[in-house]
Structures are given as C-alpha cells and as structure tokens.
Design an enzyme around this catalytic site. Structure first.
Site, PDB file in Angstrom:
ATOM      1  N   ASP A  80      -1.890   8.966  17.376  1.00 19.50           N
ATOM      2  CA  ASP A  80      -2.107   8.849  18.832  1.00 19.50           C
ATOM      3  C   ASP A  80      -1.292   7.775  19.549  1.00 19.50           C
ATOM      4  O   ASP A  80      -1.740   7.247  20.566  1.00 19.50           O
ATOM      5  CB  ASP A  80      -3.590   8.583  19.122  1.00 19.50           C
ATOM      6  CG  ASP A  80      -4.472   9.763  18.770  1.00 19.50           C
ATOM      7  OD1 ASP A  80      -3.937  10.857  18.519  1.00 19.50           O
ATOM      8  OD2 ASP A  80      -5.699   9.587  18.752  1.00 19.50           O
ATOM      9  N   LYS A 131       3.298  -4.796  -3.061  1.00 21.59           N
ATOM     10  CA  LYS A 131       4.694  -5.216  -2.917  1.00 21.59           C
ATOM     11  C   LYS A 131       4.759  -6.141  -1.713  1.00 21.59           C
ATOM     12  O   LYS A 131       4.950  -5.696  -0.582  1.00 21.59           O
ATOM     13  CB  LYS A 131       5.610  -4.000  -2.712  1.00 21.59           C
ATOM     14  CG  LYS A 131       5.444  -2.917  -3.777  1.00 21.59           C
ATOM     15  CD  LYS A 131       5.709  -1.544  -3.193  1.00 21.59           C
ATOM     16  CE  LYS A 131       5.444  -0.432  -4.177  1.00 21.59           C
ATOM     17  NZ  LYS A 131       4.047  -0.266  -4.582  1.00 21.59           N
ATOM     18  N   HIS A 171       9.379   8.333  -0.516  1.00 20.48           N
ATOM     19  CA  HIS A 171       8.400   7.464  -1.165  1.00 20.48           C
ATOM     20  C   HIS A 171       7.600   6.664  -0.140  1.00 20.48           C
ATOM     21  O   HIS A 171       6.720   5.880  -0.495  1.00 20.48           O
ATOM     22  CB  HIS A 171       9.139   6.519  -2.129  1.00 20.48           C
ATOM     23  CG  HIS A 171       8.256   5.706  -3.005  1.00 20.48           C
ATOM     24  ND1 HIS A 171       8.049   4.351  -2.799  1.00 20.48           N
ATOM     25  CD2 HIS A 171       7.522   6.023  -4.096  1.00 20.48           C
ATOM     26  CE1 HIS A 171       7.243   3.877  -3.730  1.00 20.48           C
ATOM     27  NE2 HIS A 171       6.907   4.871  -4.534  1.00 20.48           N
ATOM     28  N   HIS A 204      -0.391  -2.622  -7.654  1.00 23.70           N
ATOM     29  CA  HIS A 204       0.601  -1.753  -7.021  1.00 23.70           C
ATOM     30  C   HIS A 204       1.181  -2.377  -5.754  1.00 23.70           C
ATOM     31  O   HIS A 204       1.974  -1.758  -5.050  1.00 23.70           O
ATOM     32  CB  HIS A 204      -0.062  -0.405  -6.705  1.00 23.70           C
ATOM     33  CG  HIS A 204       0.894   0.699  -6.412  1.00 23.70           C
ATOM     34  ND1 HIS A 204       0.905   1.379  -5.211  1.00 23.70           N
ATOM     35  CD2 HIS A 204       1.879   1.256  -7.147  1.00 23.70           C
ATOM     36  CE1 HIS A 204       1.847   2.295  -5.231  1.00 23.70           C
ATOM     37  NE2 HIS A 204       2.451   2.247  -6.389  1.00 23.70           N
ATOM     38  N   ASP A 245       7.577 -19.438   3.165  1.00 27.61           N
ATOM     39  CA  ASP A 245       7.202 -20.604   3.977  1.00 27.61           C
ATOM     40  C   ASP A 245       5.980 -20.351   4.853  1.00 27.61           C
ATOM     41  O   ASP A 245       5.795 -21.039   5.873  1.00 27.61           O
ATOM     42  CB  ASP A 245       8.387 -21.042   4.856  1.00 27.61           C
ATOM     43  CG  ASP A 245       9.526 -21.624   4.041  1.00 27.61           C
ATOM     44  OD1 ASP A 245       9.285 -21.977   2.863  1.00 27.61           O
ATOM     45  OD2 ASP A 245      10.658 -21.705   4.556  1.00 27.61           O
ATOM     46  N   LYS A 305       4.921   5.464   2.620  1.00 28.97           N
ATOM     47  CA  LYS A 305       3.466   5.636   2.689  1.00 28.97           C
ATOM     48  C   LYS A 305       3.045   5.193   4.090  1.00 28.97           C
ATOM     49  O   LYS A 305       2.702   4.026   4.306  1.00 28.97           O
ATOM     50  CB  LYS A 305       2.787   4.802   1.612  1.00 28.97           C
ATOM     51  CG  LYS A 305       3.403   5.004   0.210  1.00 28.97           C
ATOM     52  CD  LYS A 305       3.252   3.760  -0.633  1.00 28.97           C
ATOM     53  CE  LYS A 305       4.161   3.746  -1.840  1.00 28.97           C
ATOM     54  NZ  LYS A 305       4.115   4.877  -2.704  1.00 28.97           N
TER      55      LYS A 305
END
Length: 485
Positions: free
Chosen positions: A410, A228, A403, A226, A233, A405
């Site tokens: 604090d 991404k 979407h 899952h 370089d 996440k």
C-alpha cells in the site's frame, strides 16, 4: 545369552528404535506445536526406522524460550534499558503518528513494540542497495571509515575474492585500534584456517555460532543464525539478504546473475540493531559484554523515516517476523507485492494471502524460476495451486536467481531482511528484518518489484494444472517434508 542377542540383534535394534520413537512422539504431543509439523515428524519416526530418529534429533529439538539463548543479560543492562525507554512511543504518541503518516498500519507498530520490545524509531536514513556489487562498494567504504568499532554477524562468510577483501580490511582496522567483533554461522560459512589465524593475530574477536562437527553435511541443522548485519561505530548499519561471498556479486566473469536486496541505515534504528548484535555476541562469546555509551552515539537526525527492527528466533517468545508479515497482509487495502526465494508458508500466511486476493487486493508473488534447492523448489510448487485458486498472480524470475526477501504493501509499509517465507525462517532460524513505514521508500521498493517483473514470466494457472503427474508426486512428497525443511 550373548549368542541369542547376536542372532536377534536386528529385532533388538528395531525394538530400541521404536521405544525411542515413542518417547519422541510423546514429547512432540506434549509440546503442542503445529499439527502439520507434528504429523510430519510422527510419519518419519514410524515409517523410517533409524533414519526417522536421526531426522528428529537433528531437526526436531525445540529450544524456543530455552535458557541456552538468554537475552536478559543484554536487555537488562542499564544503558540498553535507558535507550529502549527513550525510544519507545507512548499510546498518545502512536495515535498521533497514526493520523500523521501510519494510517491503519499503526497496529503493526504496536505489535512489534509489545511482542519484541522493538521501538519505532522516527529519525533514520534508508538507502536501498540492489545486488552485491552495490552493497559491497558502500560497505567497504564505510568499513574503511570506522573509528571505534565494527560489529559483523553473518550466515555466510567465505574468504573468496570479495570475502578476502572484507576480512583483510577487518584485520587492518583491528590492527589500527578499531574494535572488531565478527560472528559467523558455523554451518553456512567457510573460512580457511589460514584466514582464521590471520583474523585472530590481527586482534579481530571472532566466534562461530553453534559450532557443528561436520558443517558440510549439516546444511539444514536446526537453529542456524541466518542474519546478515553490520554495525559501524553505532552510526551506520546494514541489513538484508546479501551474504559475504562471490556468489552474491555479479562479476563480469560470473556465470549466474544474482538478484538481491539490502539496506543501509543511519539513525535511531541502529540502536535496536546494535542490541540484537550484542545479544547474539553475548551467546557466542559466552561472556558478558561490557556495554559502553560509545556503542550508541547520539547523532543528529538527517531524515525522518520511521523504522522498526524485527528479530525472531529461538530466543524470542513470539514468531515476531511472521506475525508482522501476517498483520501487514491482513491490513492491506490496495496491493501486496512479495519477493522471496523460498515460498514454503504456514497455513496462516496462505490464508491471509488468499483472503486478501479474494477481497480485491492486488496480490503478486515473485519467486525464482530456477532454485538452488531441489526440495525447496518442489515444496514451493506444491503451494501454487492454492494461490491460483484465489486469483493471486505468481511470477517466475528468469534473468538469474532472485534471492531478495522483500514485502511492500500500500505505498506505506515495506520490509527488507533475512527472513524467507518458509517454516524455517518463521520458527527455527535466527532472522532479522527492517520494517519501514515510509511512502518514499515503499514506492521505491514497489518500482523495483515492477522492474523485476520485466525479467519474469507470469505463470498460467491453466497450463500449470496440466503439468506431468510425476511433478505433482515430487511436490506432494516435498510438501510433506515442508515443515522440516
């Protein structure tokens, strides 16, 4: 004898089914996994003949710590060991950082450093990228500037409008002499045969993660990658929730608005990101990668932002991302602002949020109003009563589908990555998050969260209780399946 068998074939199949089911139940009990998850599988196996076995063998296999996911070939290479040793903070150095800027969040650093061998890197530049259109503008610019190598690992890659633009650019860079390695998840991604041929003919090294026979019919097949991430370089990295697909880009002609968050990184954190890519590449390519120092160039420090890269999956001994989120919640003193498209938490996270809220901490959860998954939506709804009971504020995003996440705590701690707040991300899928310890970044993420609330509606607990019984029944059924989703 044959006639007897034919006349009683249904009974024979039932007996075979339950013999296999007993074997599966015995395996589950000996594995000593989460009781709720175990009970869910047992119910399915007992009350749904044949279908229950199919569910178990598709989703119930446990490969954590298995040899099929081997990290050691990469982690034991001398260059990697030397780099990790140079980045790892000693106890005295961590104690000094606690007094400097980490405050009581030092235990989070120690947790990841011990369980995931994830060193705290202090020299980093962090840019928060909102939505696909912003991310892809920066990504394409960085890809064009690549000189030595491009490493890409994604759950979803499609050769649609934006996907073709990225993939064609990878072909151009490979033809120009840049080493391009591309890993995609076989279930999540969809690339035409024509594009695959072009990638290979251009010199792009290209592999699918754990190929399946019928990807369109196995959207929840266990152990998917899952993640991404992009590394260019060894100097620039990308990590977050935005896949390579038109669905993530808000084109003028797009029907649905997609709200997402990604990070662009420069600095020492790229070392850990690179190592995580190489571990996966070693698996998908089924070959030992020849690691060179070119993968880890020594770049001057531009900004001093502390970052750890937290990875979890069947190849890690611990559920690292879940543990650091749990620890961040329990260490909160002022507020906890959480955004997730799928909220199907385990009991530990629910309890941590409840205790924080009852202790006077401002706990807010932002979820989509309209989900892209019927079962996930109702499973999420099943947990809301327990949040309302503890005084947690829940908001539903109205402008489109959210979407992102993200978690910010604090004005000190924040995390952005690929992990949802659900069983699958915590225990099954390969996930990766950037954990940032910086007031400037945390305040920026906090401001983004509060801005998103302007496009959201706070839920009314009194009105929620009065929802139709039919909805509660759907929620109960989906909650039962939650550990399997």
């Amino acid at each position: 004898m044959l006639e007897l068998f034919q006349n009683n074939i249904w009974y024979v199949l039932i007996v075979i089914n339950y013999l296999l089911a007993i074997s599966a139940v015995t395996t589950l009990l000996f594995r000593n996994i989460n009781p709720t998850k175990t009970l869910s599988y047992i119910i399915v196996l007992v009350f749904f003949p044949f279908f229950g076995l199919l569910v178990y063998y598709l989703f119930g296999q446990e490969y954590r710590k298995s040899k099929i996911f081997n990290r050691k070939n990469i982690l034991n290479q001398s260059i990697v060991k030397k780099l990790n040793a140079s980045l790892e903070q000693t106890k005295s150095q961590l104690d000094a950082l606690e007094d400097d800027f980490l405050e009581d969040k030092i235990k989070l650093v120690k947790l990841l450093q011990k369980s995931d061998k994830a060193p705290l890197t202090k020299c980093n530049t962090v840019d928060i990228l909102l939505n696909g259109e912003t991310k892809f503008d920066r990504l394409l610019e960085d890809l064009k500037a690549a000189k030595h190598h491009i490493h890409i690992e994604y759950y979803i890659v499609r050769d649609d409008k934006i996907g073709s633009k990225v993939l064609n650019l990878l072909c151009e860079k490979a033809l120009s002499g840049v080493k391009v390695r591309l890993s995609i998840d076989d279930v999540g991604s969809s690339i035409t045969r024509k594009m695959k041929t072009k990638l290979k003919e251009s010199g792009v090294e290209f592999y699918s993660f754990m190929p399946v026979l019928f990807p369109k019919f196995t959207g929840r097949m266990n152990y998917r990658n899952h993640r991404k991430i992009v590394i260019i370089d060894g100097a620039v990295g990308y990590i977050g929730g935005i896949n390579i697909s038109d669905a993530y880009v808000n084109y003028p002609e797009s029907e649905d608005y997609w709200r997402d968050t990604h990070l662009r990184l420069e600095g020492e954190a790229i070392v850990t990101l690179q190592v995580q890519f190489l571990i996966n590449w070693n698996f998908v390519s089924d070959s030992d990668v020849d690691i060179s120092e070119d993968f880890f160039p020594n770049k001057p420090c531009k900004d001093e932002i502390a970052v750890q890269i937290a990875a979890s999956g069947p190849d890690t001994d611990w559920a690292n991302i879940m543990e650091v989120i749990f620890s961040a919640i329990t260490s909160a003193d002022d507020y906890i602002y959480l955004t997730t498209p799928y909220f199907i938490p385990n009991p530990q996270i629910i309890t941590a949020l409840q205790v924080a809220s009852k202790s006077g901490i401002d706990v807010r959860l932002l979820i989509p109003d309209k989900s892209d998954s019927w079962t996930a939506k109702h499973a999420t709804n099943a947990y809301l009563d327990s949040l309302f009971d503890a005084g947690i504020k829940v908001y539903r995003y109205q402008k489109g589908f959210i979407h992102a996440k993200t978690l910010v705590v604090d004005d000190v701690f924040s995390t952005i990555g690929t992990s949802n707040m659900d069983y699958r991300s915590f225990n099954i899928n390969f996930e990766i998050n950037a954990v940032v310890y910086n007031k400037k970044v945390s305040k920026e993420l906090k401001a983004i969260f509060l801005k998103d609330l302007e496009s959201a509606q706070v839920m009314n607990p009194e009105a929620w209780i009065k929802r139709p019984k039919s909805e509660k029944i759907k929620e109960s059924i989906c909650k039962l399946w939650a550990p399997l989703l």
